[in-house]
Design an enzyme around this catalytic site. Structure first.
Site, PDB file in Angstrom:
ATOM      1  N   LYS A   1     111.428  76.236  65.926  1.00 14.67           N
ATOM      2  CA  LYS A   1     111.377  74.663  66.289  1.00 14.67           C
ATOM      3  C   LYS A   1     111.546  74.130  64.944  1.00 14.67           C
ATOM      4  O   LYS A   1     111.433  72.873  64.598  1.00 14.67           O
ATOM      5  CB  LYS A   1     109.772  74.345  66.663  1.00 14.67           C
ATOM      6  CG  LYS A   1     109.462  74.868  67.866  1.00 14.67           C
ATOM      7  CD  LYS A   1     108.017  74.830  68.120  1.00 14.67           C
ATOM      8  CE  LYS A   1     107.492  75.830  69.110  1.00 14.67           C
ATOM      9  NZ  LYS A   1     105.901  76.083  69.169  1.00 14.67           N
ATOM     10  N   GLY A   2     111.410  74.884  63.664  1.00 17.60           N
ATOM     11  CA  GLY A   2     111.536  74.489  62.368  1.00 17.60           C
ATOM     12  C   GLY A   2     112.734  73.455  61.983  1.00 17.60           C
ATOM     13  O   GLY A   2     112.373  72.420  61.102  1.00 17.60           O
TER      14      GLY A   2
ATOM     15  N   GLU B   1     119.459  75.498  60.132  1.00 16.98           N
ATOM     16  CA  GLU B   1     118.282  76.003  60.007  1.00 16.98           C
ATOM     17  C   GLU B   1     117.461  75.584  58.889  1.00 16.98           C
ATOM     18  O   GLU B   1     117.919  74.890  57.991  1.00 16.98           O
ATOM     19  CB  GLU B   1     118.915  77.618  59.611  1.00 16.98           C
ATOM     20  CG  GLU B   1     117.529  78.622  59.194  1.00 16.98           C
ATOM     21  CD  GLU B   1     116.453  78.721  60.272  1.00 16.98           C
ATOM     22  OE1 GLU B   1     115.995  77.845  61.116  1.00 16.98           O
ATOM     23  OE2 GLU B   1     116.373  80.126  60.708  1.00 16.98           O
TER      24      GLU B   1
ATOM     25  N   ASP C   1     114.175  82.772  53.905  1.00 16.78           N
ATOM     26  CA  ASP C   1     113.544  83.476  53.202  1.00 16.78           C
ATOM     27  C   ASP C   1     114.137  84.918  52.746  1.00 16.78           C
ATOM     28  O   ASP C   1     115.150  85.182  51.755  1.00 16.78           O
ATOM     29  CB  ASP C   1     112.100  83.721  53.841  1.00 16.78           C
ATOM     30  CG  ASP C   1     111.319  84.555  52.673  1.00 16.78           C
ATOM     31  OD1 ASP C   1     111.509  84.648  51.687  1.00 16.78           O
ATOM     32  OD2 ASP C   1     110.051  84.523  53.346  1.00 16.78           O
TER      33      ASP C   1
ATOM     34  N   LYS D   1     114.991  80.345  49.535  1.00 20.30           N
ATOM     35  CA  LYS D   1     114.047  80.551  48.649  1.00 20.30           C
ATOM     36  C   LYS D   1     114.664  81.277  47.637  1.00 20.30           C
ATOM     37  O   LYS D   1     115.609  82.397  47.931  1.00 20.30           O
ATOM     38  CB  LYS D   1     112.816  81.362  49.187  1.00 20.30           C
ATOM     39  CG  LYS D   1     111.754  80.476  50.077  1.00 20.30           C
ATOM     40  CD  LYS D   1     110.592  81.160  50.255  1.00 20.30           C
ATOM     41  CE  LYS D   1     109.943  80.566  51.411  1.00 20.30           C
ATOM     42  NZ  LYS D   1     108.641  81.091  51.944  1.00 20.30           N
TER      43      LYS D   1
ATOM     44  N   VAL E   1     105.819  77.448  52.134  1.00 20.28           N
ATOM     45  CA  VAL E   1     105.855  75.899  52.302  1.00 20.28           C
ATOM     46  C   VAL E   1     105.675  75.320  53.552  1.00 20.28           C
ATOM     47  O   VAL E   1     106.182  76.038  54.502  1.00 20.28           O
ATOM     48  CB  VAL E   1     107.360  75.326  51.655  1.00 20.28           C
ATOM     49  CG1 VAL E   1     107.215  75.530  50.017  1.00 20.28           C
ATOM     50  CG2 VAL E   1     108.381  75.937  52.266  1.00 20.28           C
TER      51      VAL E   1
ATOM     52  N   ASP F   1     106.040  74.982  59.506  1.00 16.32           N
ATOM     53  CA  ASP F   1     104.453  75.094  59.702  1.00 16.32           C
ATOM     54  C   ASP F   1     103.919  76.464  59.408  1.00 16.32           C
ATOM     55  O   ASP F   1     104.286  77.032  58.994  1.00 16.32           O
ATOM     56  CB  ASP F   1     104.429  75.091  61.654  1.00 16.32           C
ATOM     57  CG  ASP F   1     105.176  76.572  62.074  1.00 16.32           C
ATOM     58  OD1 ASP F   1     106.133  76.929  61.315  1.00 16.32           O
ATOM     59  OD2 ASP F   1     104.256  77.168  62.627  1.00 16.32           O
TER      60      ASP F   1
ATOM     61  N   ARG G   1     103.878  70.378  60.665  1.00 17.59           N
ATOM     62  CA  ARG G   1     105.560  70.086  60.933  1.00 17.59           C
ATOM     63  C   ARG G   1     105.891  68.428  60.761  1.00 17.59           C
ATOM     64  O   ARG G   1     106.775  68.480  60.305  1.00 17.59           O
ATOM     65  CB  ARG G   1     105.909  70.422  62.382  1.00 17.59           C
ATOM     66  CG  ARG G   1     105.888  72.111  62.795  1.00 17.59           C
ATOM     67  CD  ARG G   1     106.493  72.128  63.976  1.00 17.59           C
ATOM     68  NE  ARG G   1     106.300  73.724  64.637  1.00 17.59           N
ATOM     69  CZ  ARG G   1     106.770  74.662  64.121  1.00 17.59           C
ATOM     70  NH1 ARG G   1     107.690  74.599  63.345  1.00 17.59           N
ATOM     71  NH2 ARG G   1     106.645  75.798  64.735  1.00 17.59           N
TER      72      ARG G   1
HETATM   73  P1  IMP Z   1     113.795  85.220  57.056  1.00 20.49           P
HETATM   74  O1  IMP Z   1     114.161  85.954  58.097  1.00 20.49           O
HETATM   75  O2  IMP Z   1     112.849  86.019  56.082  1.00 20.49           O
HETATM   76  O3  IMP Z   1     114.851  84.340  56.183  1.00 20.49           O
HETATM   77  O4  IMP Z   1     112.812  83.847  57.477  1.00 20.49           O
HETATM   78  C1  IMP Z   1     113.157  82.867  58.223  1.00 20.49           C
HETATM   79  C2  IMP Z   1     112.050  82.111  58.927  1.00 20.49           C
HETATM   80  O5  IMP Z   1     110.665  82.439  58.733  1.00 20.49           O
HETATM   81  C3  IMP Z   1     112.535  80.609  59.025  1.00 20.49           C
HETATM   82  O6  IMP Z   1     113.420  80.155  60.006  1.00 20.49           O
HETATM   83  C4  IMP Z   1     111.198  80.028  59.080  1.00 20.49           C
HETATM   84  O7  IMP Z   1     110.683  80.042  60.738  1.00 20.49           O
HETATM   85  C5  IMP Z   1     109.790  81.278  58.619  1.00 20.49           C
HETATM   86  N1  IMP Z   1     109.591  80.719  57.090  1.00 20.49           N
HETATM   87  C6  IMP Z   1     110.130  81.424  56.119  1.00 20.49           C
HETATM   88  N2  IMP Z   1     109.535  81.039  54.974  1.00 20.49           N
HETATM   89  C7  IMP Z   1     108.618  79.851  55.652  1.00 20.49           C
HETATM   90  C8  IMP Z   1     107.919  79.174  54.850  1.00 20.49           C
HETATM   91  O8  IMP Z   1     107.744  79.120  53.623  1.00 20.49           O
HETATM   92  N3  IMP Z   1     107.352  78.126  55.713  1.00 20.49           N
HETATM   93  C9  IMP Z   1     107.450  78.258  56.755  1.00 20.49           C
HETATM   94  N4  IMP Z   1     108.227  78.980  57.605  1.00 20.49           N
HETATM   95  C10 IMP Z   1     108.761  80.006  56.897  1.00 20.49           C
HETATM   96 MG    MG Z   2     113.136  78.961  61.479  1.00 21.48          MG
END
Ligand code: IMP
Ligand code: MG
Length: 184
Positions: A48-49, A104, A108, A136, A158, A164, A170
């Site tokens: 949903k982000g 997206e 992270d 990040k 964040v 969220d 959100r």
């Molecule tokens: P990744 O797979 O580690 O890159 O994580 C990505 C997903 O984790 C994002 O699409 C978000 O849904 C969630 N996410 C990662 N970091 C944050 C944050 O700081 N705040 C909120 N959601 C996050």
């Molecule tokens: Mg996401």
């Protein structure tokens, strides 16, 4: 009132202000408009982000874009991704010969996007690019190939502008650092 930036003790400093978001998203829209001239890209928002970002970015693109959405969940705790991704809602449209842009909210580890890109690439799009609002600093795989990036931010958790903690925050119009305890 919980959820209001001035009155909620777990909301830390603004990381990206709403003015900066608006300005940068206009720039990204102009870039995409130039890059995809005479085409009709399909924007694939990751629920949903990315909902807020999708709404604002799409209005900054002066092309006949189409929308679709996916929802994914990654196994792991609320604030850490495991890299194993499950599709909760798949796309409605066929990707063959489409110019697809994955929209997206935040990258992270990059594991979620690495999975999504691979999954969508198998569906025969003409082109496939990624537009991520926030990235990040840190540990991403170098082969992620993020074509469009809004902001690079320090690796704190964040919230706001779509992002969220346990479904809250959100609707904040800026991205804030989150100072609360990590939800289980
Ligand atoms: P990744 O797979 O580690 O890159 O994580 C990505 C997903 O984790 C994002 O699409 C978000 O849904 C969630 N996410 C990662 N970091 C944050 C944050 O700081 N705040 C909120 N959601 C996050
Ligand atoms: Mg996401």
């Amino acid at each position: 009132m919980s959820g209001h930036p001035n009155q909620d003790p777990v909301l830390g400093p603004v990381v990206v202000s709403s003015d900066d978001l608006a300005h940068r998203i206009d720039e990204l829209g102009a870039e995409i408009t130039a890059d995809y001239a005479d085409r009709a890209p399909l924007l694939v928002g990751v629920l949903k982000g990315a909902a807020m970002f999708m709404a604002d970015l799409s209005r900054a693109i002066a092309l006949p874009v189409e929308f679709d959405f996916m929802a994914v969940a990654s196994y792991g705790s609320a604030t850490r991704t495991s890299g194993v991704v499950r599709i909760l809602k798949d796309l409605d449209v066929d990707l063959s010969n489409r110019d697809v842009i994955i929209v997206e909210d935040i990258v992270d580890s990059g594991l979620t996007l690495a999975y999504l890109r691979k999954n969508l690439a198998h569906r025969g799009p003409r082109s496939l690019e990624i537009c991520a609002l926030l990235v990040k600093d840190g540990l991403q795989r170098s082969d992620l190939d993020l074509r469009y990036v809004g902001f690079r931010i320090p690796p704190a958790f964040v919230v706001g502008y779509g992002l969220d903690v346990a479904e809250r925050y959100r609707n904040l119009d800026a991205v804030h650092e989150y100072l609360g305890p990590e939800p289980a």
